[in-house]
Design a protein around this motif. Structure first.
Motif, PDB file in Angstrom:
ATOM      1  N   GLU A  39       0.992  -1.037  -0.104  1.00  0.00           N
ATOM      2  CA  GLU A  39      -0.056   0.004  -0.225  1.00  0.00           C
ATOM      3  C   GLU A  39       0.896   1.230   0.087  1.00  0.00           C
ATOM      4  OE1 GLU A  39      -3.265   0.168  -0.424  1.00  0.00           O
ATOM      5  OE2 GLU A  39      -3.033  -1.943  -0.613  1.00  0.00           O
ATOM      6  N   ILE A  40       1.882   1.335   0.742  1.00  0.00           N
ATOM      7  CA  ILE A  40       2.714   2.523   0.990  1.00  0.00           C
ATOM      8  C   ILE A  40       3.401   2.909  -0.328  1.00  0.00           C
ATOM      9  CG2 ILE A  40       4.836   1.644   1.806  1.00  0.00           C
ATOM     10  CD1 ILE A  40       3.111   4.591   3.418  1.00  0.00           C
ATOM     11  N   LEU A  41       3.915   1.810  -1.008  1.00  0.00           N
ATOM     12  CA  LEU A  41       4.684   2.018  -2.285  1.00  0.00           C
ATOM     13  C   LEU A  41       3.765   2.880  -3.512  1.00  0.00           C
ATOM     14  CD1 LEU A  41       6.741  -1.286  -2.839  1.00  0.00           C
ATOM     15  CD2 LEU A  41       7.470   1.034  -1.835  1.00  0.00           C
ATOM     16  N   LYS A  42       2.432   2.629  -3.156  1.00  0.00           N
ATOM     17  CA  LYS A  42       1.508   3.116  -4.117  1.00  0.00           C
ATOM     18  C   LYS A  42       1.298   4.735  -4.132  1.00  0.00           C
ATOM     19  CE  LYS A  42      -1.345  -1.047  -4.695  1.00  0.00           C
ATOM     20  NZ  LYS A  42      -2.813  -1.469  -4.094  1.00  0.00           N
ATOM     21  N   GLN A  43       1.610   5.225  -2.813  1.00  0.00           N
ATOM     22  CA  GLN A  43       1.309   6.424  -2.448  1.00  0.00           C
ATOM     23  C   GLN A  43       2.663   7.516  -3.094  1.00  0.00           C
ATOM     24  OE1 GLN A  43       0.787   7.304   1.980  1.00  0.00           O
ATOM     25  NE2 GLN A  43      -0.143   5.312   2.051  1.00  0.00           N
ATOM     26  N   GLU A  44       2.085   8.599  -3.796  1.00  0.00           N
ATOM     27  CA  GLU A  44       2.821   9.417  -4.530  1.00  0.00           C
ATOM     28  C   GLU A  44       4.057   9.989  -3.730  1.00  0.00           C
ATOM     29  OE1 GLU A  44       2.309  13.479  -7.218  1.00  0.00           O
ATOM     30  OE2 GLU A  44       0.500  12.541  -6.615  1.00  0.00           O
ATOM     31  N   LYS A  45       3.784  10.399  -2.406  1.00  0.00           N
ATOM     32  CA  LYS A  45       4.895  10.964  -1.460  1.00  0.00           C
ATOM     33  C   LYS A  45       5.717  10.005  -1.346  1.00  0.00           C
ATOM     34  CE  LYS A  45       1.967   9.758   2.764  1.00  0.00           C
ATOM     35  NZ  LYS A  45       1.519  10.604   3.876  1.00  0.00           N
ATOM     36  N   THR A  46       5.539   8.573  -1.410  1.00  0.00           N
ATOM     37  CA  THR A  46       6.473   7.801  -0.866  1.00  0.00           C
ATOM     38  C   THR A  46       7.787   7.806  -1.623  1.00  0.00           C
ATOM     39  OG1 THR A  46       4.860   6.288   0.087  1.00  0.00           O
ATOM     40  CG2 THR A  46       7.119   5.110  -0.497  1.00  0.00           C
ATOM     41  N   LEU A  47       9.029   7.786  -1.179  1.00  0.00           N
ATOM     42  CA  LEU A  47      10.271   7.675  -1.839  1.00  0.00           C
ATOM     43  C   LEU A  47      10.664   6.460  -2.108  1.00  0.00           C
ATOM     44  CD1 LEU A  47      11.907  10.995  -0.163  1.00  0.00           C
ATOM     45  CD2 LEU A  47      10.900  10.721  -2.710  1.00  0.00           C
ATOM     46  N   TYR A  48      10.971   5.846  -0.862  1.00  0.00           N
ATOM     47  CA  TYR A  48      11.332   4.360  -0.911  1.00  0.00           C
ATOM     48  C   TYR A  48      11.250   3.832   0.649  1.00  0.00           C
ATOM     49  CZ  TYR A  48      16.156   5.736   0.725  1.00  0.00           C
ATOM     50  OH  TYR A  48      17.010   6.424   1.439  1.00  0.00           O
ATOM     51  N   VAL A  49      11.456   2.252   0.773  1.00  0.00           N
ATOM     52  CA  VAL A  49      11.168   1.858   2.039  1.00  0.00           C
ATOM     53  C   VAL A  49      12.585   1.010   2.425  1.00  0.00           C
ATOM     54  CG1 VAL A  49       9.725   0.377   3.397  1.00  0.00           C
ATOM     55  CG2 VAL A  49       8.614   1.916   1.805  1.00  0.00           C
ATOM     56  N   ASN A  50      13.105   0.961   3.343  1.00  0.00           N
ATOM     57  CA  ASN A  50      14.057   0.227   3.816  1.00  0.00           C
ATOM     58  C   ASN A  50      13.467  -0.930   4.548  1.00  0.00           C
ATOM     59  OD1 ASN A  50      16.485   1.329   2.923  1.00  0.00           O
ATOM     60  ND2 ASN A  50      16.872   2.537   4.630  1.00  0.00           N
ATOM     61  N   LYS A  51      13.310  -2.191   3.873  1.00  0.00           N
ATOM     62  CA  LYS A  51      12.744  -3.333   4.361  1.00  0.00           C
ATOM     63  C   LYS A  51      13.247  -3.649   5.738  1.00  0.00           C
ATOM     64  CE  LYS A  51      11.515  -8.084   2.925  1.00  0.00           C
ATOM     65  NZ  LYS A  51      11.560  -9.088   1.815  1.00  0.00           N
ATOM     66  N   PRO A  52      12.644  -4.491   6.551  1.00  0.00           N
ATOM     67  CA  PRO A  52      13.173  -4.950   7.870  1.00  0.00           C
ATOM     68  C   PRO A  52      13.854  -6.583   7.287  1.00  0.00           C
ATOM     69  CG  PRO A  52      10.915  -4.757   8.233  1.00  0.00           C
ATOM     70  CD  PRO A  52      11.217  -4.301   6.772  1.00  0.00           C
ATOM     71  N   ILE A  53      14.862  -6.922   8.142  1.00  0.00           N
ATOM     72  CA  ILE A  53      15.532  -8.099   7.851  1.00  0.00           C
ATOM     73  C   ILE A  53      14.990  -9.219   8.604  1.00  0.00           C
ATOM     74  CG2 ILE A  53      17.690  -9.316   7.913  1.00  0.00           C
ATOM     75  CD1 ILE A  53      19.106  -6.562   8.150  1.00  0.00           C
ATOM     76  N   PHE A  54      14.421 -10.134   7.865  1.00  0.00           N
ATOM     77  CA  PHE A  54      13.252 -11.250   8.386  1.00  0.00           C
ATOM     78  C   PHE A  54      14.257 -12.512   8.261  1.00  0.00           C
ATOM     79  CE2 PHE A  54      10.239  -8.105   6.616  1.00  0.00           C
ATOM     80  CZ  PHE A  54       9.552  -7.818   7.816  1.00  0.00           C
ATOM     81  N   VAL A  55      15.102 -12.559   9.215  1.00  0.00           N
ATOM     82  CA  VAL A  55      15.709 -13.820   9.244  1.00  0.00           C
ATOM     83  C   VAL A  55      15.596 -14.723  10.511  1.00  0.00           C
ATOM     84  CG1 VAL A  55      18.205 -14.685   9.435  1.00  0.00           C
ATOM     85  CG2 VAL A  55      17.685 -12.615   8.044  1.00  0.00           C
ATOM     86  N   TYR A  56      15.584 -13.868  11.458  1.00  0.00           N
ATOM     87  CA  TYR A  56      15.312 -14.897  12.856  1.00  0.00           C
ATOM     88  C   TYR A  56      14.185 -14.264  13.610  1.00  0.00           C
ATOM     89  CZ  TYR A  56      20.577 -15.505  11.989  1.00  0.00           C
ATOM     90  OH  TYR A  56      21.465 -15.924  11.360  1.00  0.00           O
ATOM     91  N   GLU A  57      13.363 -15.213  14.321  1.00  0.00           N
ATOM     92  CA  GLU A  57      12.137 -14.735  14.854  1.00  0.00           C
ATOM     93  C   GLU A  57      12.493 -14.322  16.184  1.00  0.00           C
ATOM     94  OE1 GLU A  57       9.448 -17.888  15.235  1.00  0.00           O
ATOM     95  OE2 GLU A  57       9.828 -18.870  13.162  1.00  0.00           O
TER      96      GLU A  57
END
Length: 259
Positions: free
Chosen positions: A151-169
Motif C-alpha cells: 500500500e505504501i509503495l502506491k502513494q505518491e509521496k513515498t520515496l522508498y522503504v528500507n525493508k526489515p531483515i526477516f531472518v530470525y524470529e
C-alpha cells in the motif's frame, strides 16, 4: 595498419566511456515510474549536505541523465561519515544507490572510489530541490510488512522503504560456566552447534558471543546469544547452561517520504 590500430583504440575508448555511465543498468529496461533521488543521510543532524537534495520524476530528464551522467577515473579510497546518496528507484523500490563525498569529490562504485563532478548534484539541486521526512514502523512478521509495503509503495509521496531483515524470529541467551569443558566461546559453539542443527534442520540460526558489559565484568562465565526460530528456544533442552528468556525479534522498516 595504422588506421586499423587507431580505429581499435577509438572503439575501446568509446566502450570504456560508455561503461562509466552512472545510471546505466541491466536492471533498468525502461524509465516508467523511475525516480532519481539525491539526499543527505538521516543520521546527520546538522544536515550538512541537505543543500544538494534533489528529486527528479520527469521521464525526459531521467532519460537525459542516464545518457549523460558519468563518473571518472579511479581515485584514492577516502570517504566521510556524513556522505551524500544518489538513489535510483522504480515503482518506489530501490534499484541502485551510490555514496558520494562532496568533500573529496568522489563516488563509490562497487567498493572503489572514482572521481565525480559534484557540480552535477549542485546543479540538479538548484532546479529540483526537495525535503524529505522519515519514520520507523515495527511489524510482527513478514506477512504484516508485505501488506503495509504494497500500500505504501502506491502513494505518491513515498520515496522508498528500507525493508526489515526477516531472518530470525528472535533470540535467547545461554549462560555457561567457564571451566575445563567450556574454556572459551569456541568450545561452547562446537558443543552447541550439533544439537541445534538436529532441531532446526533447514532453518537458519546463529550462535554468537558478544563482548558486552556483562561478559566483560563476569569473566567466570560465558553468556552466548542464540538467534533462530521460536521452536528452537522451546525444544533445546540444555542442562549445562542457564537459559534466559525468549526475546522476539524487532522487525522495523524505515519509510522515506517527500515532505
Amino acid at each position: 595498419m595504422k588506421k586499423t590500430i587507431l580505429f581499435i583504440i577509438l572503439a575501446l575508448s568509446q566502450i570504456v566511456h560508455g561503461q562509466n555511465k552512472l545510471f546505466k543498468s541491466d536492471n533498468l529496461t525502461d524509465t516508467d515510474s523511475v525516480k532519481i533521488i539525491g539526499m543527505y543521510p538521516k543520521w546527520d543532524k546538522n544536515k550538512s549536505y541537505e543543500k544538494y537534495n534533489f528529486l527528479i520524476t520527469d521521464k525526459k530528464v531521467i532519460d537525459s541523465l542516464i545518457e549523460s551522467v558519468e563518473y571518472a577515473e579511479p581515485t584514492k579510497n577516502i570517504s566521510e561519515q556524513n556522505n551524500f546518496s544518489i538513489i535510483l528507484t522504480k515503482g518506489n523500490k530501490v534499484i541502485n544507490r551510490w555514496s558520494i563525498s562532496p568533500k573529496f569529490t568522489n563516488i563509490n562504485i562497487n567498493g572503489s572510489s572514482r572521481q565525480f563532478d559534484i557540480s552535477i548534484v549542485d546543479n540538479l539541486s538548484k532546479k529540483y530541490f526537495f525535503k524529505y521526512i522519515w519514520y520507523e514502523k515495527e511489524f510482527k512478521n513478514e506477512k504484516e510488512f508485505s501488506k503495509f509495503n504494497a500500500e505504501i509503495l502506491k502513494q505518491e509521496k513515498t520515496l522508498y522503504v528500507n525493508k526489515p531483515i526477516f531472518v530470525y524470529e528472535g533470540s535467547f541467551e545461554l549462560q555457561f560456566p567457564k571451566n575445563e569443558t567450556f574454556p572459551h566461546p569456541k568450545a561452547i559453539d562446537e558443543y552447541l552447534r550439533p544439537q541445534i542443527e538436529k532441531i532446526v534442520k533447514e532453518k537458519k540460526f546463529s550462535i554468537s558471543y558478544k563482548l558486552d558489559e556483562f561478559n566483560m565484568k563476569n569473566r567466570d562465565q560465558y553468556t552466548i546469544t542464540v538467534e533462530g526460530p521460536y521452536f528452537l528456544f522451546t525444544d533445546l533442552k540444555e542442562k549445562n547452561s542457564k537459559k534466559g528468556k525468549w526475546v522476539p525479534a524487532k522487525f522495523i522498516a524505515t519509510v522515506y517520504e517527500k515532505e
